[in-house]
Design an enzyme around this catalytic site. Structure first.
Site, short mmCIF file in Angstrom:
data_model
loop_
_atom_site.label_atom_id
_atom_site.label_comp_id
_atom_site.label_asym_id
_atom_site.label_seq_id
_atom_site.Cartn_x
_atom_site.Cartn_y
_atom_site.Cartn_z
N HIS A 489 2.97 17.75 10.20
CA HIS A 489 3.68 16.95 9.20
C HIS A 489 2.76 16.61 8.03
O HIS A 489 3.08 16.86 6.87
CB HIS A 489 4.19 15.67 9.86
CG HIS A 489 4.86 14.73 8.92
ND1 HIS A 489 6.23 14.62 8.80
CD2 HIS A 489 4.36 13.83 8.01
CE1 HIS A 489 6.54 13.72 7.88
NE2 HIS A 489 5.41 13.23 7.39
N GLU A 490 1.62 16.03 8.34
CA GLU A 490 0.71 15.60 7.27
C GLU A 490 0.14 16.78 6.50
O GLU A 490 -0.06 16.71 5.29
CB GLU A 490 -0.42 14.73 7.83
CG GLU A 490 0.03 13.43 8.45
CD GLU A 490 0.89 12.58 7.53
OE1 GLU A 490 0.76 12.69 6.30
OE2 GLU A 490 1.70 11.79 8.05
N HIS A 493 2.32 17.80 3.74
CA HIS A 493 2.10 17.04 2.50
C HIS A 493 0.91 17.60 1.73
O HIS A 493 0.93 17.68 0.50
CB HIS A 493 1.84 15.56 2.82
CG HIS A 493 3.05 14.80 3.26
ND1 HIS A 493 4.24 14.82 2.58
CD2 HIS A 493 3.23 13.94 4.31
CE1 HIS A 493 5.10 14.02 3.19
NE2 HIS A 493 4.53 13.49 4.24
N HIS A 496 1.97 20.57 -0.17
CA HIS A 496 2.80 20.17 -1.31
C HIS A 496 1.90 19.77 -2.48
O HIS A 496 2.16 20.12 -3.64
CB HIS A 496 3.69 18.99 -0.90
CG HIS A 496 4.90 18.81 -1.75
ND1 HIS A 496 5.86 17.85 -1.49
CD2 HIS A 496 5.33 19.43 -2.88
CE1 HIS A 496 6.82 17.92 -2.41
NE2 HIS A 496 6.51 18.86 -3.26
N GLU A 518 9.62 13.52 1.89
CA GLU A 518 9.31 13.90 3.27
C GLU A 518 9.91 15.25 3.66
O GLU A 518 9.60 15.78 4.74
CB GLU A 518 9.81 12.82 4.23
CG GLU A 518 9.15 11.46 4.07
CD GLU A 518 7.67 11.47 4.43
OE1 GLU A 518 7.24 12.36 5.18
OE2 GLU A 518 6.95 10.58 3.95
N TYR A 628 13.23 8.65 5.53
CA TYR A 628 12.80 9.53 6.61
C TYR A 628 14.00 10.23 7.26
O TYR A 628 13.97 11.44 7.49
CB TYR A 628 11.99 8.75 7.64
CG TYR A 628 10.59 8.47 7.18
CD1 TYR A 628 9.62 9.48 7.22
CD2 TYR A 628 10.21 7.22 6.69
CE1 TYR A 628 8.33 9.24 6.78
CE2 TYR A 628 8.93 6.97 6.26
CZ TYR A 628 7.99 7.98 6.31
OH TYR A 628 6.71 7.75 5.87
#
Length: 702
Positions: A489-490, A493, A496, A518, A628
């Site tokens: 998940h992180e 980011h 991105h 998210e 979320y």
């Protein structure tokens, strides 16, 4: 705002290991390090005095540009002397800011962390001052009347500046502007103080070995001990969550849960409740019915009514599933109380929930987590994660030799476009807990990726900060599967931040609508629930063997375990956030307890206040925590409609995803990106299907 993983409350783009790697994927690249560091000039060796001096210098530099723009004659404003001048000042600010305010989250030195926090307060006040320059606003609005020849992103940037100016009240009277400015400064200072209190919290509890029954030797061996041989258990994630899931002693769990949700309770409750009042006051001055409607106006959701309808729909869908799951958990608890001789109180308590949800996974899906964790050593997970992201997005990661970092355990990597060899960005990994460090998992944007005054793209830089268990003698750092999911998940980011190609820093990386931000990271979580990727990121830490098929099948099947309660928990947090920010004042503990009982069916522990450590409420998600769930609907649609259908490792789909979703940053509306990538408007079907819930027969278009 910082970008963070929700399951473990924990994204920071402020305004979110040693490893053995295949040479093909990650190598030590001397040439890259030399070239990269010319473009990554971030310094992590600043003294408190350096931070103070550089803060003043940055403020003076940027203020001078605003003064120049503000002094222009209205009839002389142009794209060059107004729009681009402000854009380059913002770029300078965004590029210089984070060596000053990021150390408060990660620096080993408390003195430097304190100086960084003070710089953050000063810079936040300056942010307020610059955002409320009426003289600059008048020049921008004058320029807006002559935007026929602007490029699309220039027009978007100009219109955004006008919108933000109006949202600061610059079209209103001087008295109102002064009230807003004064209140906004107070809001900034209190928000920083709230997070500082949490970062500096070092609470620990002491337990005997008997009180820690059910926990593995590997867990106990990682704890510090007292002189009399008892164990010190901190409230950091690697200590707290395994205990709450595995310790069969209910009194130990009660003490831990009470302490965890009482962190900074007195001071942060007062701060949060004052923030709620202050934000409501500003919204009222600006003509909004509540703070929630104010922040939602520029999101995809648009207003609080739409968010309420969205959360209510989810609640009604999830409610019957939650009732069944609670009934099953209560039966598990009753049986265990009889077997172990504990008194059965006839209800599920807050300290029971994680423990029995873990029991559900074991009873219904037979997932052996003690065995499973042995297949996820951190270096192997990192190797597999890197390989998947590189293959999917057409990138190559190289470790930077002799990198300048803030702690010896931090690593720096360069990301290159595989086809062209062009360096597109750099990222740091800081993955283990230490005293004074940010306690969750998050991505911090440190330098934007956009065009500079010379027309060349600036190198974006990001950091992933996490708190995975440290290696110890005879045992490497081992990850629970949910931590592997957090890692994916992180790191989504991070990608991105690095892949975006925009003209203005205002739209770089994760600078998108809050209820879209998210989507990319949640979409990429799906890879940790598929066989091929799981095999690529796992290997037994002792003998290098692969995960047995039966264990892998059980893990994948367990994705729907506790789906009702887990998602109802998200509805609770979304509803609490909306309630707090739709009122002029609130008793935060009471609001949380009310929604917990009514929606989740589990009472909050008396005397605690979870919202006092709910950092999202002061970290840019105020009135927006629903994002979320909202984002997850879109992320599931992307995954199942394109990747699952066309191949989860299909580089053609991955490259299209990189181009349409990641490279655009915030230069395009989230809904337009979705429509381009999906070839239609998004719908909810994939979300409910993935959660194992009954979906409607007709497509539920959003």
């Amino acid at each position: 705002m910082f970008l963070a993983a929700i399951c473990h409350i924990a994204f920071v783009s402020k305004p979110l290991l040693r490893m053995t790697i295949h040479n093909r994927s990650v190598t030590c690249a001397r040439d890259c390090s030399q070239e990269g560091n010319k473009r990554n000039a971030l310094r992590w060796d600043l003294t408190p005095e350096d931070i103070s001096t550089m803060t003043d210098s940055l403020i003076n530099r940027v203020k001078a540009v605003y003064d120049d723009v503000g002094s222009l004659k209205i009839e002389n404003v142009s794209v060059e002397n107004t729009l681009k001048a402000l854009a380059y000042a913002k770029l300078d600010y965004a590029s210089s800011l984070h060596v000053l305010d990021f150390p408060q989250y990660v620096c080993p030195s408390k003195e430097v962390r304190t100086a960084s926090t003070e710089a953050d307060k000063k810079l936040s006040e300056f942010d307020v001052e610059m955002s409320m320059r009426e003289d600059v606003f008048k020049r921008i609005t004058a320029l807006q009347k002559h935007q026929d020849n602007l490029l699309p992103e220039e027009k978007r940037f100009l219109n955004r500046l006008v919108t933000l100016g109006k949202r600061k009240g610059l079209h209103l009277s001087k008295d109102i502007q002064e009230d807003i400015k004064r209140t906004s400064k107070r809001i900034s200072a209190l928000s920083i103080e709230f997070n500082k209190n949490l970062n500096e919290d070092n609470t620990f509890l002491v337990f005997s070995e008997r009180e820690l029954g059910g926990l593995a030797d590997s867990y106990l061996n990682g704890l510090d001990t007292t002189e009399d041989g008892r164990y010190k258990v901190t409230l950091e994630y690697p200590h707290y969550y395994p205990l709450m899931k595995r310790c069969y002693n209910p009194e130990t769990r009660r003490k831990m849960e009470t302490a965890f949700h009482s962190r900074c309770k007195e001071v942060n409750t007062a701060i949060l409740e004052e923030l709620i009042q202050l934000k409501a006051n500003v919204a009222d001055l600006l003509g909004y019915s509540c703070h929630a409607n104010y922040v939602l106006e520029i999101n995809m959701a648009k207003n609080a009514s739409n968010v309420s309808d969205f959360l209510d729909t989810f609640y009604e869908t999830l409610k019957p599933i939650g009732i069944k799951e609670r009934k099953y958990i209560l039966a598990l608890k009753k049986r265990e109380c009889l077997m172990k001789g504990y008194q059965f109180d006839g209800q599920i308590n807050a300290w029971d929930l994680p423990y029995y949800m873990n029991q559900v996974e074991q009873c219904k899906f037979a997932v052996n987590k003690d065995k499973l964790i042995e297949y996820f050593p951190l270096d192997v997970v990192t190797e597999g994660l890197f390989g998947i992201y590189q293959e999917l997005l057409g990138l190559t990661f190289n470790e930077v030799e002799h990198a300048h970092v803030w702690h010896e355990n931090v690593k720096l990597y360069s990301a290159l476009d595989t086809e062209t060899g062009e360096e597109i960005g750099q990222f740091y990994l800081d993955l283990h807990p230490r005293k004074g460090k940010y306690g969750h998992a998050a991505c911090f944007g440190l330098q934007p990726g956009c065009r500079g005054p010379d027309g060349k793209r600036r190198l974006p830089v990001a950091a992933m900060v996490a708190n995975f268990t440290k290696s110890r003698k005879g045992c490497p750092s081992l990850l629970q599967h949910h931590e592997v999911e957090t890692y994916f998940h992180e790191f989504g980011h991070v990608m991105h931040e690095l892949c975006s190609k925009t003209s203005f820093s205002e739209f770089s990386g994760t600078q998108v609508e809050t209820d879209f931000v998210e989507v990319p990271s949640q979409m990429l979580e799906n890879w940790v629930w598929e066989k091929e990727p799981l095999r690529r990121m796992s290997r037994h830490y002792k003998d290098g063997t692969t995960i047995p098929d039966n264990l892998l099948d059980k893990l994948i099947a367990s994705r729907v375990a506790n789906t009702g309660l887990m998602n109802l928990r998200q509805v609770v947090l979304g509803k609490v956030d909306q309630s707090l920010h739709s009122s002029p004042h609130a008793d935060t503990a009471e609001v949380f307890a009310k929604h917990c009982k009514e929606i989740l069916g589990v009472p909050a522990t008396p005397g605690t206040n979870m919202t006092a450590s709910f950092s999202h409420l002061v970290g840019g998600y105020d009135g927006q925590y629903y994002s979320y769930l909202w984002s997850e609907v879109y992320s599931m649609d992307i995954y199942f409609s394109r990747f699952k259908k066309e191949g989860i490792m299909n580089p053609k789909v991955g490259q299209e995803y990189r181009k349409v979703i990641l490279e655009a940053g915030g230069s395009v509306d989230g809904m337009d990106m979705l429509k381009t990538f999906l070839g239609r408007g998004p719908c909810q079907d994939a979300f409910f299907q993935c959660k194992g819930l009954i979906k409607s027969k007709e497509t539920q278009t959003l």
